[in-house]
Enzyme design. Structure first.
Site, PDB file in Angstrom:
ATOM      1  CG  HIS A 238       3.666  32.774  27.620  1.00  0.00           C
ATOM      2  ND1 HIS A 238       3.217  31.468  27.675  1.00  0.00           N
ATOM      3  CD2 HIS A 238       4.817  32.802  28.338  1.00  0.00           C
ATOM      4  CE1 HIS A 238       4.065  30.739  28.390  1.00  0.00           C
ATOM      5  NE2 HIS A 238       5.043  31.523  28.810  1.00  0.00           N
ATOM      6  CB  THR A 239       1.661  39.480  25.657  1.00  0.00           C
ATOM      7  OG1 THR A 239       1.261  40.330  24.587  1.00  0.00           O
ATOM      8  CG2 THR A 239       2.535  40.282  26.608  1.00  0.00           C
TER       9      THR A 239
ATOM     10  CG  ASP B 270       0.868  38.203  20.996  1.00  0.00           C
ATOM     11  OD1 ASP B 270       0.332  38.098  19.884  1.00  0.00           O
ATOM     12  OD2 ASP B 270       0.659  39.163  21.757  1.00  0.00           O
TER      13      ASP B 270
ATOM     14  CB  VAL C 111      13.989  27.193  40.710  1.00  0.00           C
ATOM     15  CG1 VAL C 111      15.030  26.143  41.062  1.00  0.00           C
ATOM     16  CG2 VAL C 111      13.269  26.813  39.428  1.00  0.00           C
TER      17      VAL C 111
ATOM     18  CG  HIS D 200      12.728  29.677  34.908  1.00  0.00           C
ATOM     19  ND1 HIS D 200      13.426  28.828  34.082  1.00  0.00           N
ATOM     20  CD2 HIS D 200      11.472  29.715  34.413  1.00  0.00           C
ATOM     21  CE1 HIS D 200      12.633  28.362  33.133  1.00  0.00           C
ATOM     22  NE2 HIS D 200      11.442  28.901  33.315  1.00  0.00           N
TER      23      HIS D 200
ATOM     24  N   PRO E 169       6.423  24.744  35.567  1.00  0.00           N
ATOM     25  CG  PRO E 169       4.496  25.999  35.867  1.00  0.00           C
ATOM     26  CD  PRO E 169       5.978  26.055  36.062  1.00  0.00           C
TER      27      PRO E 169
END
Length: 260
Positions: free
Chosen positions: A126-127, A178, A67, A63, A96
């Site tokens: 994202h694991t 996950d 940003v 982020h 996103p």
């Protein structure tokens, strides 16, 4: 603990010209030789108390770069400082959304100088971590306004998600990104995508979004964890060098909640 280290680092700004836009791994070598040890000790303690902290820190880095400007290892270019302002609108525009299409994801990453390989590799973060029900609810009940589930969801996985995320209420209930190894950084995330067990729409479209490059990368990372680790490390360094604030252009906050 962080306040002490931040105060030390801020007291001795260092200038350097390099390929990292003012950032370099040895930034604090003279002013605070123990910098890496201080940071690592705090991180290890925090993550041991709450494994979700690792995912939160990855998300925070993501982020910040987008940003205001046990897994893979990489040498981190140091010196990126905190902004003296915050911009809620930029956060909503540049980050996103979980229901993003593949083209929307590609466009947002391209805007930051990141390519499709960066997109898929960094999505592999994202694991680890969790997502709130509100982030994936539309996939369960209203994918196309017909009150039917997303057809890409594997049936058993879908039924499990329904028990976590009911048709009404429960928006703050959480599910692992996950489901197989939620606190271990590995390539299982990509294997789950192949099995129809990607939690967010923005996860699953890496495979089903009809973009050949992202589909091939998902399959490659699912088959070869070493390649994923190598690409993830490279993309993390690349992302960390998106429009960094250095020296007097930013500050190291004594409290993360407010400017100094």
């Amino acid at each position: 603990m962080f306040i002490l280290s931040c105060a030390i680092f801020q007291a001795f700004p260092v200038s350097s010209s390099n390929n990292y836009g003012g950032l370099f791994p040895e930034l604090y070598q003279i002013s605070c030789p123990q910098a890496n040890e201080i940071v690592m000790s705090v991180l290890e303690e925090a993550i041991s108390k709450d494994p979700r902290m690792a995912a939160s820190l990855l998300r925070l880095h993501f982020h910040d770069c987008f940003v205001q400007s046990g897994g893979p290892y990489w040498e981190v270019p140091l010196g990126r400082r905190d902004s003296k302002t915050a911009n809620f609108n930029k956060a909503n525009v540049n980050i996103p959304a979980p229901n993003s299409t593949i083209q929307n994801l590609i466009n947002l990453f391209n805007k930051q100088g990141l390519n499709e390989q960066d997109l898929v590799a960094l999505s592999g973060g994202h694991t680890i971590g969790m997502a709130r029900c509100v982030s994936f609810k539309q996939r369960l009940y209203n994918q196309k306004g017909d009150n039917l589930p997303d057809v890409t969801l594997e049936k058993t996985y879908y039924n499990g998600l329904k028990s976590i995320c009911p048709t009404s209420g429960g928006d703050n209930n959480i599910s692992p990104l996950d489901v197989a190894s939620p606190i271990r950084f590995d390539n299982t995330y990509f294997k789950l995508l192949l099995w129809g067990k990607g939690l967010l729409n923005s996860d699953e479209v890496l495979l089903t979004g009809n973009v050949k490059k992202t589909k091939e990368l998902v399959k490659s990372y699912a088959e070869n964890e070493a390649i994923f680790f190598r690409h993830f490390a490279k993309s993390m360094v690349k992302m960390g060098n998106i429009n960094p604030l250095t020296e007097l252009k930013g500050e190291i906050r004594n409290s993360c909640r407010r400017i100094n």
